[in-house]
Motif scaffolding. Sequence first.
Motif, mmCIF file in Angstrom:
data_model
loop_
_atom_site.group_PDB
_atom_site.id
_atom_site.type_symbol
_atom_site.label_atom_id
_atom_site.label_comp_id
_atom_site.label_asym_id
_atom_site.label_seq_id
_atom_site.Cartn_x
_atom_site.Cartn_y
_atom_site.Cartn_z
ATOM 1 N N ARG A 1 -75.403 -9.051 -13.568
ATOM 2 C CA ARG A 1 -74.080 -9.358 -13.021
ATOM 3 C C ARG A 1 -73.670 -8.354 -11.959
ATOM 4 O O ARG A 1 -73.029 -8.723 -10.973
ATOM 5 C CB ARG A 1 -73.038 -9.455 -14.134
ATOM 6 N N PHE B 1 -72.643 -9.721 -8.441
ATOM 7 C CA PHE B 1 -71.298 -9.409 -7.942
ATOM 8 C C PHE B 1 -71.362 -8.678 -6.602
ATOM 9 O O PHE B 1 -70.539 -8.920 -5.722
ATOM 10 C CB PHE B 1 -70.520 -8.573 -8.951
ATOM 11 N N CYS C 1 -73.907 -14.640 -20.797
ATOM 12 C CA CYS C 1 -72.909 -14.472 -19.731
ATOM 13 C C CYS C 1 -73.578 -14.505 -18.362
ATOM 14 O O CYS C 1 -73.085 -15.147 -17.427
ATOM 15 C CB CYS C 1 -72.146 -13.164 -19.902
ATOM 16 N N CYS C 2 -74.700 -13.815 -18.249
ATOM 17 C CA CYS C 2 -75.412 -13.779 -16.965
ATOM 18 C C CYS C 2 -76.007 -15.144 -16.621
ATOM 19 O O CYS C 2 -75.987 -15.564 -15.465
ATOM 20 C CB CYS C 2 -76.504 -12.710 -16.994
ATOM 21 N N LEU D 1 -73.219 -17.240 -15.254
ATOM 22 C CA LEU D 1 -72.865 -16.830 -13.894
ATOM 23 C C LEU D 1 -73.901 -17.344 -12.889
ATOM 24 O O LEU D 1 -73.545 -17.872 -11.832
ATOM 25 C CB LEU D 1 -72.752 -15.305 -13.800
#
Length: 129
Positions: free
Chosen positions: A56, A60, A89-90, A93
């Motif tokens: 992330r 980002f 989560c990654c 994303l």
Amino acid sequence: MSVTAQDLIQAAKQVKDKHATTYFKMGAAVLTKSGKVFTGCSIKCAVSPCSMCAERVAIFKAVSEGHKEFEALAVIGDNDTVKVSVCGCCRQLMREYSRNMKVHCANHKCEYSTYTLDMLLPHEYGPSL
């Protein structure tokens, strides 16, 4: 010159040791559709929501520079035998930005396996479904 899986893994390995963690070290490198590579290291602390995965961090950084489409991502850890993987989560994303990207998961010896995002997140959720 095109960026190979090994190039991305080496970039991730170089940034891994810049980690801010007392836990495990991880590094990541993401390749944008335009051919630029952004790297990130794991930033962890005892309070989990305050932490950030290397993947992330790299994504980002790329998004903050205006890159929102990715070809591939490499992630590497400190273990000589276990190839690290990407957390949920990654994965989510990555799905939000580039559903067709390749993901290279490596161990410290740079041995790796390549997956599609569909393999890592088979029951996707998000916009444009």
